[in-house]
Design an enzyme around this catalytic site. Structure first.
Site, PDB file in Angstrom:
ATOM      1  CG  HIS A 176      85.113  48.851   2.245  1.00 47.82           C
ATOM      2  ND1 HIS A 176      84.413  47.947   1.470  1.00 47.82           N
ATOM      3  CD2 HIS A 176      86.253  48.235   2.613  1.00 47.82           C
ATOM      4  CE1 HIS A 176      85.101  46.821   1.396  1.00 47.82           C
ATOM      5  NE2 HIS A 176      86.228  46.967   2.087  1.00 47.82           N
ATOM      6  CE  LYS A 201      69.734  51.825   0.749  1.00 39.58           C
ATOM      7  NZ  LYS A 201      70.774  51.346  -0.143  1.00 39.58           N
ATOM      8  NE  ARG A 202      73.864  50.470  10.948  1.00 40.38           N
ATOM      9  CZ  ARG A 202      74.729  50.110  11.885  1.00 40.38           C
ATOM     10  NH1 ARG A 202      75.187  48.872  11.946  1.00 40.38           N
ATOM     11  NH2 ARG A 202      75.130  50.966  12.795  1.00 40.38           N
ATOM     12  CE  LYS A 233      74.251  53.280   4.290  1.00 44.19           C
ATOM     13  NZ  LYS A 233      74.736  52.464   3.171  1.00 44.19           N
ATOM     14  CB  THR A 253      76.569  44.819  -1.666  1.00 45.86           C
ATOM     15  OG1 THR A 253      76.380  45.133  -0.273  1.00 45.86           O
ATOM     16  CG2 THR A 253      78.023  44.989  -2.023  1.00 45.86           C
TER      17      THR A 253
HETATM   18  C1  26V Z   1      83.797  51.931   9.807  1.00 49.19           C
HETATM   19  C2  26V Z   1      83.835  51.936  11.137  1.00 49.19           C
HETATM   20  C3  26V Z   1      84.382  53.098  11.772  1.00 49.19           C
HETATM   21  C4  26V Z   1      84.718  52.839  13.187  1.00 49.19           C
HETATM   22  C5  26V Z   1      83.687  52.107  13.914  1.00 49.19           C
HETATM   23  C6  26V Z   1      83.358  50.806  13.292  1.00 49.19           C
HETATM   24  C7  26V Z   1      83.334  50.854  11.861  1.00 49.19           C
HETATM   25  C8  26V Z   1      82.836  49.777  11.197  1.00 49.19           C
HETATM   26  C9  26V Z   1      82.787  49.782   9.850  1.00 49.19           C
HETATM   27  C10 26V Z   1      83.258  50.862   9.157  1.00 49.19           C
HETATM   28  C11 26V Z   1      83.256  50.807   7.709  1.00 49.19           C
HETATM   29  C12 26V Z   1      82.228  51.644   7.125  1.00 49.19           C
HETATM   30  C13 26V Z   1      82.416  51.544   5.722  1.00 49.19           C
HETATM   31  C14 26V Z   1      81.423  50.627   5.074  1.00 49.19           C
HETATM   32  O1  26V Z   1      80.754  49.794   5.633  1.00 49.19           O
HETATM   33  N1  26V Z   1      81.369  50.821   3.822  1.00 49.19           N
HETATM   34  C15 26V Z   1      80.439  50.155   2.958  1.00 49.19           C
HETATM   35  O2  26V Z   1      81.155  49.109   2.318  1.00 49.19           O
HETATM   36  C16 26V Z   1      80.348  48.412   1.416  1.00 49.19           C
HETATM   37  C17 26V Z   1      81.169  47.283   0.875  1.00 49.19           C
HETATM   38  O3  26V Z   1      82.206  47.791   0.110  1.00 49.19           O
HETATM   39  C18 26V Z   1      79.847  49.340   0.335  1.00 49.19           C
HETATM   40  O4  26V Z   1      78.997  48.633  -0.517  1.00 49.19           O
HETATM   41  C19 26V Z   1      79.094  50.518   0.928  1.00 49.19           C
HETATM   42  O5  26V Z   1      78.758  51.444  -0.069  1.00 49.19           O
HETATM   43  C20 26V Z   1      79.949  51.185   1.968  1.00 49.19           C
HETATM   44  O6  26V Z   1      79.224  52.186   2.659  1.00 49.19           O
END
Ligand code: 26V
Length: 850
Positions: A396, A585-586, A591, A695
């Site tokens: 992701h 968004k975050r 972003k 999304t």
């Molecule tokens: C990464 C991490 C790293 C460690 C700490 C906790 C944590 C929690 C979540 C993540 C994942 C980050 C990646 C993410 O959220 N990606 C998003 O995924 C969406 C669904 O596919 C996508 O639409 C977004 O573009 C993308 O940034």
């Protein structure tokens, strides 16, 4: 419904609630329709609903209607609705038990579910009956809906995607169990204190949680720490035994995942950590009471809180504990259930695919190897054959810093056996690499799952073990192949695929935009709710002035609805008749909320300096919604700056109220559901090549907002589908970004060359937004001017030009509404039902069980 029901004729729940007088069906009156109806059959009448509701109020909450609180009423309503889903849940589980169909095990550390009540009412078709029934009791259903605290068990896109996917699978009749963690505290509640983000704990469980079913009797034990020992087994083979040092219990909490009007209810199983009794007892017996209680706290910490970082892994031990905890529980759960059915573990891949939602659950790979080898005596090759057919991996992100790498010493300390297995997996894998590329030692070095000096690269492990690896939008999947995992895609080109993300039309159109849904139903029928491509049938209506007028009226209604909410929720007043421009968004540098801010400040600067008259500014309300990771200083400073700019601009009469900035705190799914339908303009302005998909962009388009966006993530596909005329494209393309990066990006050259950009940044540094303090926002400004990996200044001109086009188009309301309707009509592709069909075909190779 029975027309003659009046509250004064109801058997009052307040009065002597005997079964006789309360007419409760089976035990009260055998001729009553409820006496023969199966548990959970929908009530046929408002009357029936009211009886059930009052029954729940009396028996579950233990209060009469007259003395019930809003929370009592909400809880009673939730259990009433829940009861109607129960027969379907039991039936779904019975079918699964009987037919043992291939199941999808969705492994995700996050599920951002949003409120449950509305979705459950929709799935049972009870919304109208409930509303009328509650009205008879003198209760406004809206008040009860507002009582629900959403389970915020995720950070953003990734967690919300998981929630959309399980909704779609249930609706498409696909057997799926979602596995995750029942965090006691979800994503923090954001507040602002003098414009700065202050985090508060999210106590989502404090008023009770009517949607969950705990099953302590089905708890499983999870081991940690200790060491491994070699010994010779009965068959004379050398075996390994893991001797753990401590363990915890995983208590499953089940949640219903109802399909839309199809009778299916799948299960989401979230695990909660508890101290094991043995552990407690040992310490209690030694007489150290305080230590025993500490041990309990230690165990329970594992599921205590969701990590609020969403892009930079911190390498924290507790996080690895969380990951292993939920994955170990989930595998144990599924395998035990399969074995009870007499299942042969050699055939596990025919029974389940575990979909790895990013790298967070990837420790499942060595865990399955461990179970098969250490517990079930599999040979290595046999175990690997099974394991490598059980998993598929979704990536992701593209940001290198977001890829998880676990230090080997930490992994070895917490999971010694797993680290050994990872080394072994790596040895086998590197042998394969050397065979495929003889003599290319450098390549093998690059591809090693274990990087010396860093640790275990979880994305590599997932890629080696997964049958498939997918990105989440076309561009992202391409970049994943070309830039993130190029050696892997050279070795196994067929492993890589794309599945473009989607969103559930149930929550993000049908529930969140009821008026639009009604208009669509009246125009093309209601088949679109489960077949979103049918929105195409609306295309011709873009040219129908009558339809356009209705559409515009609905947009206006949605704007009033969000205005009412923000007034009550945040004390924010939204002006009438403005273009509503939304960026939610975050908060992350990539972003580029700061780019949006520069546009706003630039407009303000031009009015202040007399370059343009206030009357030339298009009346516009900009809405931000954004949480920053608590440890992400730049993101928090950006929030502070947005709030200060908002306060200054909103208070300055020079703009004659033509520019308003609203930044409601604590953006979440619940707010999104009200905000997105009200938007005219959707801001999707990440630096090209950085946003994997997005999304929110899909939700806006489906609700008839036009996008201003870069050629990034799923924006690319949105623009292709809606057409260039109906999308405001700006900014560098991904290859241009790469090129500029290679040359060396020099932000100062843009600052020096563009007087308006210079004036804008200088205005921020002038102190007008900070009570004269010229340095308050140095961190943000200096970064934009001197570093900025995300090249905001390079895209500034192009962004401002695109915003000018927005204004021009918006001035022609007919043409705007036409484009808005076409956005909605042409983006049915972005249903998560379609995403699920793609996963079924390209990854899971299974057909829905009907
Ligand atoms: C990464 C991490 C790293 C460690 C700490 C906790 C944590 C929690 C979540 C993540 C994942 C980050 C990646 C993410 O959220 N990606 C998003 O995924 C969406 C669904 O596919 C996508 O639409 C977004 O573009 C993308 O940034």
């Amino acid at each position: 419904m029975s027309e003659n029901v009046r509250t004064d004729q109801l058997p009052l729940a307040d009065e002597s609630p005997t079964t006789e007088s309360r007419d409760l069906g089976p035990s009260g009156n055998p001729t009553h329709p409820l006496a023969t109806a199966p548990v959970g059959a929908p009530p046929h009448s408002v009357d029936g609903f009211v009886k059930e509701f009052l029954h729940e109020l009396n028996t579950n909450q233990g209060v009469p209607l007259s003395m019930s609180s809003v929370n009592d009423q909400y809880m009673a309503l939730a259990s009433t609705v829940r009861n109607y889903l129960m027969a379907r849940w039991l039936e779904t589980n019975r079918k699964v038990h009987e037919n043992k169909p291939k199941t999808i095990g969705y492994l995700s550390a996050e599920y951002l579910l949003g409120r449950q009540l509305g979705n459950a009412l929709l799935a049972t078709d009870l919304s109208d009956i409930a509303e009328k029934g509650l009205a008879l009791c003198g209760i406004d259903i809206a008040t009860l809906r507002a009582q629900e605290v959403e389970p915020g068990l995720g950070n953003g896109g990734l967690g919300r995607l998981a929630a959309c996917f399980i909704d779609s699978l249930a609706t498409m009749d696909v057997p799926c169990v979602g596995y995750g963690i029942r965090y006691e505290y979800g994503i923090f509640r954001q507040t602002f204190v003098d414009g700065r983000q202050v985090e508060q704990p999210d106590t989502w469980l404090s008023l009770g949680s009517p949607w969950e079913f705990p099953h302590p009797e089905a708890s499983v034990q999870v081991d940690f720490g200790g060491h491994t020992e070699r010994y010779i087994g009965e068959d004379g083979r050398e075996r390994v035994r893991w001797v753990p040092a401590w363990n915890v219990l995983g208590v499953p909490y089940n949640y219903m995942v109802p399909g839309y009007l199809n009778g299916r209810v799948n299960t989401l199983r979230l695990w909660s950590a508890q101290a094991t009794k043995a552990f407690d007892l040992q310490i209690f017996n030694s007489g150290d009471y305080a230590q025993a209680v500490r041990a309990q706290t230690f165990a329970e910490n594992i599921s205590k809180v969701l990590y609020p970082e969403d892009s930079t892994p911190q390498g924290k031990e507790l996080r690895l504990q969380q990951q292993y905890f939920f994955v170990a529980c989930s595998l144990r759960d599924f395998i035990d259930h399969s074995l009870e059915d007499g299942f042969d573990l050699h055939n596990l891949p025919e029974r389940i695919t575990f979909q790895l939602n990013d790298t967070h659950p990837v420790i499942a790979v060595p865990e399955l190897m461990r179970i098969l080898i250490d517990e079930y005596d599999f040979e290595w090759d046999e175990a690997w054959d099974v394991t490598s057919r059980c998993f598929a991996y979704t990536c992701h992100t593209l940001l290198p810093e977001a890829l998880e790498v676990w230090p080997t010493d930490l992994l070895g300390r917490l999971l010694p056996r797993h680290l050994e297995l990872i080394y072994q997996i790596n040895d086998h894998f590197l042998a394969e690499v050397r065979e495929a590329f003889p003599g290319d030692d450098l390549r093998a070095h690059h591809m090693s799952i274990i990087s010396h000096g860093q640790g275990v690269r979880m994305a590599f492990l997932a890629t080696v073990a997964g049958t498939k690896v997918n990105g989440v939008a076309e561009l992202h999947s391409q970049l994943l192949r070309d830039k993130v995992l190029p050696d892997f895609s050279a070795l196994w080109p067929e492993k890589f695929t794309n599945v473009t993300n989607g969103v559930t039309p149930r929550r993000f159109v049908r529930l969140s935009n009821p008026k639009l849904s009604e208009l669509i139903n009246d125009t093309i029928g209601n088949g679109w709710v489960t077949d979103l491509e049918r929105l195409k049938e609306l295309e011709p209506y873009a040219d129908d002035p009558e339809f356009r007028a209705q559409f515009a009226e609905i947009k206006a209604w949605n704007k009033h609805r969000i205005a009412d909410l923000l007034r009550a929720r945040d004390g924010i007043d939204l002006p009438d008749g403005h273009l509503v421009d939304v960026m939610v968004k975050r908060l992350h540098e990539y972003k580029r909320q700061s780019l949006k801010l520069l546009h706003i400040v630039s407009l303000y600067e031009q009015v202040l300096s007399g370059k343009i008259a206030a009357s030339e500014v298009m009346p516009r309300t900009v809405v931000f919604g954004s949480k920053a990771a608590p440890g992400y200083a730049m993101a928090k400073e950006t929030i502070h700056l947005i709030n200060k700019v908002a306060a200054t601009i909103n208070a300055d009469p020079i703009l004659e109220g033509r520019l308003k900035i609203a930044f409601p705190a604590n953006y979440n799914v619940t707010l999104a559901e009200k905000l997105i339908p009200a938007a005219d303009l959707s801001e999707q302005i990440s630096l090209a090549g950085m946003e994997a998909s997005g999304t929110g962009n899909m939700k806006f388009a489906l609700n008839g907002a036009l996008t201003i966006g870069t050629d990034d993530g799923a924006n690319v596909e949105i623009r292709k589908l809606v057409g260039d005329k109906h999308f405001f494209l700006f900014g560098m393309s991904e290859p241009e970004v790469a090129e500029l990066g290679a040359q060396g990006y020099n932000p100062h050259s843009y600052y020096d060359a563009n007087p308006q950009l210079k004036a804008t940044l200088d205005l921020i540094s002038s102190g007008v937004f900070s009570n004269g303090d010229r340095h308050l926002f140095d961190m943000v400004v200096e970064n934009l001017k001197n570093q900025d990996r995300f090249m905001a200044l390079a895209d500034f001109d192009s962004y401002v030009a695109a915003q000018a086009k927005v204004e021009e188009r918006y001035a022609d309301q007919d043409s705007w509404m036409r484009s808005a309707i076409l956005n909605m009509a042409r983006t049915g592709y972005f249903s998560s039902d379609r995403s699920m069909r793609d996963y079924l075909q390209r990854i899971w190779h299974t057909t829905p069980m009907l």
